[in-house]
Design an enzyme around this catalytic site. Structure first.
Site, PDB file in Angstrom:
ATOM      1  CE1 TYR A  12      -7.577   3.821   3.953  1.00 21.45           C
ATOM      2  CE2 TYR A  12      -7.941   5.547   6.278  1.00 21.45           C
ATOM      3  CZ  TYR A  12      -8.620   4.528   4.740  1.00 21.45           C
ATOM      4  OH  TYR A  12      -9.748   5.009   4.805  1.00 21.45           O
ATOM      5  CB  ILE A  13      -4.492  -0.258   7.022  1.00 24.56           C
ATOM      6  CG1 ILE A  13      -5.384  -0.322   5.515  1.00 24.56           C
ATOM      7  CG2 ILE A  13      -5.376  -1.320   7.513  1.00 24.56           C
ATOM      8  CD1 ILE A  13      -5.747  -1.360   4.256  1.00 24.56           C
ATOM      9  CG  ASP A  32       5.373   3.810   8.710  1.00 25.15           C
ATOM     10  OD1 ASP A  32       4.733   3.220   9.336  1.00 25.15           O
ATOM     11  OD2 ASP A  32       5.882   4.508   8.102  1.00 25.15           O
ATOM     12  CG  ASN A  36       2.494   7.008   1.682  1.00 17.42           C
ATOM     13  OD1 ASN A  36       1.889   7.663   0.675  1.00 17.42           O
ATOM     14  ND2 ASN A  36       1.659   5.540   1.173  1.00 17.42           N
ATOM     15  CG  PHE A  82      -0.294  -3.259   8.201  1.00 19.49           C
ATOM     16  CD1 PHE A  82      -0.526  -3.184   9.519  1.00 19.49           C
ATOM     17  CD2 PHE A  82      -1.831  -3.219   7.871  1.00 19.49           C
ATOM     18  CE1 PHE A  82      -1.756  -3.130  10.636  1.00 19.49           C
ATOM     19  CE2 PHE A  82      -2.817  -3.396   8.800  1.00 19.49           C
ATOM     20  CZ  PHE A  82      -3.093  -3.568   9.936  1.00 19.49           C
ATOM     21  CB  SER A 126      -4.388  -6.730  -2.037  1.00 16.21           C
ATOM     22  OG  SER A 126      -5.535  -5.883  -2.587  1.00 16.21           O
ATOM     23  CE1 TYR A 151      -1.927  -3.555  -3.867  1.00 19.45           C
ATOM     24  CE2 TYR A 151       0.418  -3.331  -3.153  1.00 19.45           C
ATOM     25  CZ  TYR A 151      -1.223  -3.293  -3.049  1.00 19.45           C
ATOM     26  OH  TYR A 151      -1.974  -3.596  -1.983  1.00 19.45           O
ATOM     27  CE  LYS A 155       0.560  -6.081  -0.007  1.00 18.78           C
ATOM     28  NZ  LYS A 155       0.922  -5.908   1.004  1.00 18.78           N
ATOM     29  CG  LEU A 202     -13.307   6.541  -5.999  1.00 19.55           C
ATOM     30  CD1 LEU A 202     -13.825   7.945  -6.826  1.00 19.55           C
ATOM     31  CD2 LEU A 202     -14.248   5.437  -6.091  1.00 19.55           C
ATOM     32  CD  GLU A 298      -0.512   0.136 -18.471  1.00 21.66           C
ATOM     33  OE1 GLU A 298      -0.522   1.337 -17.835  1.00 21.66           O
ATOM     34  OE2 GLU A 298      -0.259  -1.106 -18.561  1.00 21.66           O
TER      35      GLU A 298
HETATM   36  C1  WQD Z   1     -11.331   1.811  -6.991  1.00 20.10           C
HETATM   37  C2  WQD Z   1     -11.897   2.473  -8.750  1.00 20.10           C
HETATM   38  C3  WQD Z   1     -10.954   3.102 -10.434  1.00 20.10           C
HETATM   39  C4  WQD Z   1      -9.881   7.019  -8.861  1.00 20.10           C
HETATM   40  C5  WQD Z   1      -6.297  -0.502  -5.547  1.00 20.10           C
HETATM   41  C6  WQD Z   1      -5.320  -1.901  -5.060  1.00 20.10           C
HETATM   42  C7  WQD Z   1      -5.989  -2.474  -4.207  1.00 20.10           C
HETATM   43  C8  WQD Z   1      -5.668  -1.252  -2.975  1.00 20.10           C
HETATM   44  C9  WQD Z   1      -6.821  -0.089  -3.205  1.00 20.10           C
HETATM   45  C10 WQD Z   1      -3.458  -1.471  -1.263  1.00 20.10           C
HETATM   46  C11 WQD Z   1     -11.372   1.993  -9.973  1.00 20.10           C
HETATM   47  C12 WQD Z   1     -11.686   4.585  -9.850  1.00 20.10           C
HETATM   48  C13 WQD Z   1     -10.345   5.762  -8.781  1.00 20.10           C
HETATM   49  C14 WQD Z   1     -10.364   8.106  -9.439  1.00 20.10           C
HETATM   50  C15 WQD Z   1     -12.017   6.176 -10.545  1.00 20.10           C
HETATM   51  N1  WQD Z   1      -4.224  -0.614  -2.830  1.00 20.10           N
HETATM   52  N2  WQD Z   1     -10.858   5.724  -9.292  1.00 20.10           N
HETATM   53  N3  WQD Z   1     -11.362   8.010 -10.359  1.00 20.10           N
HETATM   54  O1  WQD Z   1      -8.004  -0.140  -7.847  1.00 20.10           O
HETATM   55  O2  WQD Z   1      -9.294  -0.958  -6.526  1.00 20.10           O
HETATM   56  O3  WQD Z   1      -7.672  -0.719  -5.810  1.00 20.10           O
HETATM   57  O4  WQD Z   1      -6.249   0.369  -4.332  1.00 20.10           O
HETATM   58  O5  WQD Z   1      -4.209  -1.096  -0.558  1.00 20.10           O
HETATM   59  O6  WQD Z   1      -5.114  -3.641  -3.085  1.00 20.10           O
HETATM   60  O7  WQD Z   1      -5.535  -2.166  -6.184  1.00 20.10           O
HETATM   61  O8  WQD Z   1      -8.590   0.951  -5.893  1.00 20.10           O
HETATM   62  O9  WQD Z   1      -9.335   3.430  -5.479  1.00 20.10           O
HETATM   63  O10 WQD Z   1      -8.024   2.998  -6.833  1.00 20.10           O
HETATM   64  O11 WQD Z   1     -10.078   2.876  -7.650  1.00 20.10           O
HETATM   65  O12 WQD Z   1     -12.484   5.917 -11.245  1.00 20.10           O
HETATM   66  O13 WQD Z   1      -9.179   9.490  -9.676  1.00 20.10           O
HETATM   67  O14 WQD Z   1     -12.280   4.031  -8.602  1.00 20.10           O
HETATM   68  O15 WQD Z   1     -10.798   3.231 -11.874  1.00 20.10           O
HETATM   69  O16 WQD Z   1     -12.599   1.254 -10.152  1.00 20.10           O
HETATM   70  P1  WQD Z   1      -8.489   0.056  -6.607  1.00 20.10           P
HETATM   71  P2  WQD Z   1      -8.993   3.186  -6.186  1.00 20.10           P
END
Ligand code: WQD
Length: 343
Positions: A12-13, A32, A36, A82, A126, A151, A155, A202, A298
């Site tokens: 992605y990035i 690569d 993934n 990456f 990160s 994870y 890092k 998210l 969690e």
């Molecule tokens: C963001 C917010 C969830 C999904 C992680 C890694 C970080 C990077 C990005 C790699 C949180 C909430 C999420 C869902 C939700 N990884 N959420 N419902 O956990 O901040 O970061 O991913 O580069 O290093 O730590 O990202 O997008 O998983 O979550 O409510 O179905 O969205 O609880 O608050 P996160 P996220």
């Protein structure tokens, strides 16, 4: 023009960074293992820039293959690393896969670079390394707390490995980039986030729910100590993030820094809650995102957003895209994926 090796360059990035490097005239070699991502991403890059990067389907964990790649692609001026596994939840279930993949690949790279006379590394880290910061916005001087997941630990350990390597090799130079939450997609919608299976993050879950591919979004908790109870993050447009890598490479190649190792937060400095993201996404794209509040996930931290002033002042880089544009680009990408599937 200089030649850059990008590991994880169909990710992605990584793919967005390849595009920005090519736009600046750099020659790019992508490696690569496609664990993934998929090779179609190279078509997307070529559609955007007109240039298909050289590509080697190898795993950085495989020392011999990586060595052969450096023998084949000579005169590389810098490496952007990456390639790593990045799903927080999966890392809790499969820690050894994460320690092996993320650490062995970095160690192989650091051992082989000097052998092939490559002395400059940009490393993908990160904000996870901070855990739950005591003070917000978080600066690069914030204490590194015990990782909440394997994870995150990979890092932290990776940063230490780079720090010790730089200390032992005066000619080696590194820039560590600590990403906040990358979201969105290139304006062309030719490349974007391609989560395997059920998205962990998210935004892809939001866009897939809006598209009707998921019944509803689960919001992991609304009982946090935040204005609306949901977690706060610093969501940064992936193209802004990609541009920071180009600026970092340029800084090292132009020898603009007297320091061997520099670390930068790459965020917007704006914290937004999960519920705010949902509301903004619905407003900007005129769609509905059905969701349900469920229990906390969690390992989630409550709130984090960057103080990006060092990157602003030292790199001369600043996140430029608004959250509206970023959310619009994420939706455009999801619509593009639907067109591809239906064609
Ligand atoms: C963001 C917010 C969830 C999904 C992680 C890694 C970080 C990077 C990005 C790699 C949180 C909430 C999420 C869902 C939700 N990884 N959420 N419902 O956990 O901040 O970061 O991913 O580069 O290093 O730590 O990202 O997008 O998983 O979550 O409510 O179905 O969205 O609880 O608050 P996160 P996220």
């Amino acid at each position: 023009m200089a030649k850059i090796l990008v590991t994880g360059g169909t990710g992605y990035i990584g793919s967005h960074t390849v595009v920005e490097l090519q736009k600046e005239g750099y020659e790019v070699v992508v490696i690569d293992n496609l664990s993934n991502s998929n090779i179609e991403v190279l078509n997307g890059i070529e559609k955007i820039t007109g240039i298909r990067p050289a590509f080697e389907n190898i795993d950085c964990v495989d020392y011999v293959s990586l060595d052969r790649t450096f023998e084949k692609h000579i005169n590389i001026d810098a490496v952007i690393h990456f390639a790593a596994s990045k799903a927080v939840g999966e890392s809790v279930e499969k820690p050894l896969l994460y320690y092996r993949n993320n650490l062995v690949s970095l160690i192989n790279l650091l051992q082989l670079m000097p052998i092939h006379k490559i002395k400059k590394l940009v490393f993908s880290s990160s904000c996870t390394v901070y855990g739950q910061p005591d003070v917000l916005p978080v600066t690069e001087e914030a204490p590194i707390k015990p990782a909440l997941s394997p994870y995150g630990n990979t890092k932290q350990i990776s940063e230490e490995i780079i720090r010790d390597t730089v200390h032992a090799n005066p000619c080696f130079q590194g820039i560590i980039l600590r990403y906040f939450n990358p979201i969105g997609a290139h304006a062309s919608a030719e490349i974007g986030e391609l989560p395997n299976g059920v998205p962990n993050n998210l935004l892809p879950f939001v866009t897939q729910t809006a598209m009707g591919l998921r019944d509803e979004l689960k919001v992991f908790g609304d009982d946090y100590d935040t204005p609306d109870g949901s977690c706060i993050r610093d969501y940064i447009h992936v193209v802004d993030l990609a541009k920071a890598h180009v600026v970092s490479v340029k800084r090292m190649l132009d020898k603009k820094s007297g320091q061997q190792l520099e670390t930068f937060n790459l965020g917007t400095g704006l914290g937004l809650s999960v519920l705010e993201i949902i509301r903004n996404f619905e407003r900007v794209n005129n769609v509905k995102v059905p969701y349900k509040i469920v229990g906390r996930r969690e390992g989630d931290i409550e709130k984090v957003w960057a103080d990006p002033s060092r990157a602003n002042n030292v790199l001369g880089w600043k996140a430029a895209e608004t959250i509206d544009e970023t959310l619009r680009s994420a939706w455009a990408w999801e619509k593009h994926l639907k067109e591809i599937k239906s064609s």
